[in-house]
Design a protein around this motif. Structure first.
Motif, PDB file in Angstrom:
ATOM      1  N   SER A 124       0.824  -1.205   0.000  1.00  0.00           N
ATOM      2  CA  SER A 124       0.000   0.000   0.000  1.00  0.00           C
ATOM      3  C   SER A 124       0.864   1.263   0.000  1.00  0.00           C
ATOM      4  O   SER A 124       0.543   2.240  -0.682  1.00  0.00           O
ATOM      5  CB  SER A 124      -0.941  -0.003   1.211  1.00  0.00           C
ATOM      6  OG  SER A 124      -1.869   1.044   1.124  1.00  0.00           O
ATOM      7  N   ILE A 125       1.975   1.249   0.743  1.00  0.00           N
ATOM      8  CA  ILE A 125       2.898   2.394   0.736  1.00  0.00           C
ATOM      9  C   ILE A 125       3.410   2.632  -0.680  1.00  0.00           C
ATOM     10  O   ILE A 125       3.427   3.772  -1.170  1.00  0.00           O
ATOM     11  CB  ILE A 125       4.071   2.163   1.716  1.00  0.00           C
ATOM     12  CG1 ILE A 125       3.590   2.228   3.168  1.00  0.00           C
ATOM     13  CG2 ILE A 125       5.193   3.189   1.481  1.00  0.00           C
ATOM     14  CD1 ILE A 125       4.628   1.787   4.190  1.00  0.00           C
ATOM     15  N   VAL A 126       3.821   1.553  -1.355  1.00  0.00           N
ATOM     16  CA  VAL A 126       4.342   1.679  -2.723  1.00  0.00           C
ATOM     17  C   VAL A 126       3.250   2.204  -3.657  1.00  0.00           C
ATOM     18  O   VAL A 126       3.487   3.113  -4.462  1.00  0.00           O
ATOM     19  CB  VAL A 126       4.901   0.323  -3.226  1.00  0.00           C
ATOM     20  CG1 VAL A 126       5.215   0.373  -4.711  1.00  0.00           C
ATOM     21  CG2 VAL A 126       6.135  -0.057  -2.425  1.00  0.00           C
ATOM     22  N   GLN A 127       2.038   1.658  -3.556  1.00  0.00           N
ATOM     23  CA  GLN A 127       0.927   2.116  -4.400  1.00  0.00           C
ATOM     24  C   GLN A 127       0.636   3.591  -4.167  1.00  0.00           C
ATOM     25  O   GLN A 127       0.435   4.346  -5.118  1.00  0.00           O
ATOM     26  CB  GLN A 127      -0.326   1.292  -4.138  1.00  0.00           C
ATOM     27  CG  GLN A 127      -0.245  -0.112  -4.662  1.00  0.00           C
ATOM     28  CD  GLN A 127      -1.397  -0.988  -4.172  1.00  0.00           C
ATOM     29  OE1 GLN A 127      -2.166  -0.606  -3.296  1.00  0.00           O
ATOM     30  NE2 GLN A 127      -1.480  -2.181  -4.717  1.00  0.00           N
ATOM     31  N   GLN A 128       0.624   4.010  -2.910  1.00  0.00           N
ATOM     32  CA  GLN A 128       0.347   5.411  -2.594  1.00  0.00           C
ATOM     33  C   GLN A 128       1.455   6.320  -3.094  1.00  0.00           C
ATOM     34  O   GLN A 128       1.185   7.402  -3.592  1.00  0.00           O
ATOM     35  CB  GLN A 128       0.144   5.593  -1.083  1.00  0.00           C
ATOM     36  CG  GLN A 128      -1.106   4.940  -0.553  1.00  0.00           C
ATOM     37  CD  GLN A 128      -2.350   5.402  -1.273  1.00  0.00           C
ATOM     38  OE1 GLN A 128      -2.623   6.594  -1.371  1.00  0.00           O
ATOM     39  NE2 GLN A 128      -3.116   4.469  -1.802  1.00  0.00           N
ATOM     40  N   SER A 129       2.708   5.879  -3.005  1.00  0.00           N
ATOM     41  CA  SER A 129       3.806   6.713  -3.492  1.00  0.00           C
ATOM     42  C   SER A 129       3.742   6.834  -5.014  1.00  0.00           C
ATOM     43  O   SER A 129       4.047   7.885  -5.567  1.00  0.00           O
ATOM     44  CB  SER A 129       5.161   6.172  -3.043  1.00  0.00           C
ATOM     45  OG  SER A 129       5.434   4.934  -3.639  1.00  0.00           O
ATOM     46  N   ARG A 130       3.315   5.763  -5.683  1.00  0.00           N
ATOM     47  CA  ARG A 130       3.148   5.841  -7.150  1.00  0.00           C
ATOM     48  C   ARG A 130       2.045   6.818  -7.507  1.00  0.00           C
ATOM     49  O   ARG A 130       2.179   7.599  -8.440  1.00  0.00           O
ATOM     50  CB  ARG A 130       2.826   4.471  -7.727  1.00  0.00           C
ATOM     51  CG  ARG A 130       4.011   3.567  -7.823  1.00  0.00           C
ATOM     52  CD  ARG A 130       3.637   2.267  -8.485  1.00  0.00           C
ATOM     53  NE  ARG A 130       4.756   1.349  -8.465  1.00  0.00           N
ATOM     54  CZ  ARG A 130       4.649   0.044  -8.437  1.00  0.00           C
ATOM     55  NH1 ARG A 130       3.466  -0.529  -8.454  1.00  0.00           N
ATOM     56  NH2 ARG A 130       5.716  -0.718  -8.412  1.00  0.00           N
ATOM     57  N   CYS A 131       0.941   6.768  -6.759  1.00  0.00           N
ATOM     58  CA  CYS A 131      -0.171   7.688  -7.016  1.00  0.00           C
ATOM     59  C   CYS A 131       0.278   9.133  -6.829  1.00  0.00           C
ATOM     60  O   CYS A 131      -0.046  10.000  -7.626  1.00  0.00           O
ATOM     61  CB  CYS A 131      -1.347   7.395  -6.090  1.00  0.00           C
ATOM     62  SG  CYS A 131      -2.193   5.850  -6.446  1.00  0.00           S
ATOM     63  N   LEU A 132       1.035   9.387  -5.765  1.00  0.00           N
ATOM     64  CA  LEU A 132       1.531  10.743  -5.531  1.00  0.00           C
ATOM     65  C   LEU A 132       2.496  11.160  -6.619  1.00  0.00           C
ATOM     66  O   LEU A 132       2.452  12.285  -7.103  1.00  0.00           O
ATOM     67  CB  LEU A 132       2.212  10.832  -4.158  1.00  0.00           C
ATOM     68  CG  LEU A 132       1.294  10.703  -2.953  1.00  0.00           C
ATOM     69  CD1 LEU A 132       2.116  10.668  -1.670  1.00  0.00           C
ATOM     70  CD2 LEU A 132       0.289  11.833  -2.911  1.00  0.00           C
ATOM     71  N   ALA A 133       3.379  10.258  -7.038  1.00  0.00           N
ATOM     72  CA  ALA A 133       4.344  10.573  -8.094  1.00  0.00           C
ATOM     73  C   ALA A 133       3.628  10.858  -9.411  1.00  0.00           C
ATOM     74  O   ALA A 133       3.977  11.792 -10.123  1.00  0.00           O
ATOM     75  CB  ALA A 133       5.339   9.432  -8.264  1.00  0.00           C
ATOM     76  N   ASP A 134       2.618  10.067  -9.733  1.00  0.00           N
ATOM     77  CA  ASP A 134       1.856  10.285 -10.967  1.00  0.00           C
ATOM     78  C   ASP A 134       1.146  11.634 -10.947  1.00  0.00           C
ATOM     79  O   ASP A 134       1.016  12.294 -11.965  1.00  0.00           O
ATOM     80  CB  ASP A 134       0.826   9.171 -11.175  1.00  0.00           C
ATOM     81  CG  ASP A 134       1.477   7.840 -11.531  1.00  0.00           C
ATOM     82  OD1 ASP A 134       2.683   7.837 -11.858  1.00  0.00           O
ATOM     83  OD2 ASP A 134       0.777   6.807 -11.460  1.00  0.00           O
ATOM     84  N   ALA A 135       0.681  12.051  -9.769  1.00  0.00           N
ATOM     85  CA  ALA A 135      -0.035  13.319  -9.649  1.00  0.00           C
ATOM     86  C   ALA A 135       0.911  14.510  -9.758  1.00  0.00           C
ATOM     87  O   ALA A 135       0.482  15.625 -10.003  1.00  0.00           O
ATOM     88  CB  ALA A 135      -0.782  13.376  -8.322  1.00  0.00           C
TER      89      ALA A 135
END
Length: 146
Positions: A124-135
């Motif tokens: 979940s940490i990795v998924q959230q960091s990807r979402c933030l990076a994409d944004a």
């Protein structure tokens, strides 16, 4: 700290779980019992945890409905690490979640449960960091040099 995390996630509301937009009462990514160390008084209490959409909620009991009010929430995007903590606490099946502000400690019922929680929260940490990076994608090609 949990209350301040709650306010940061839900915009100051401590009693409106739906404000966060997460239907924690249905289809969690992971749910189960963990023993959690208290925030101010360092006693250990058994709580029901629900991981869903980048948030780790906890409740007093395992019957979670739309009307349930979480006792607290950790936004996974604020987590820096999740790792075993048996040596730190001198307790079997212990793990920790660290944010910039604090480190929280948990105890699972078995080694398997501990590893599954660490893996689920880590994903979940990795998924959230990807979402933030994409944004935060920046088009460097369109910037002018001065």
């Amino acid at each position: 700290m949990a209350l301040s995390l709650w306010r940061s996630v839900f915009g100051g509301s401590t009693n409106a779980p739906e404000d966060g937009g997460v239907a924690f009462w249905s289809s969690p990514e992971r749910a189960g019992w963990l023993t959690k160390q208290g925030e101010y008084i360092k006693t250990w209490r058994r709580r029901w945890f629900v991981l869903k959409h980048g948030k780790l909620f906890w409740f007093k009991n395992s019957v979670v409905t739309r009307a349930s009010i979480p006792r607290g929430v950790i936004p996974v995007a604020s987590c820096l690490t999740v790792k075993g903590a048996e040596d730190t606490l001198n307790r079997a099946f212990a793990f920790e979640i660290s944010t910039r502000a604090e480190t929280m400690y948990f105890i699972a019922d078995s080694e398997k449960e501990k590893e599954e929680w660490i893996n689920s929260i880590g994903r979940s940490i990795v998924q959230q960091s990807r979402c933030l990076a994409d944004a935060e994608v920046v088009d460097y090609g369109s910037s002018e040099k001065r």
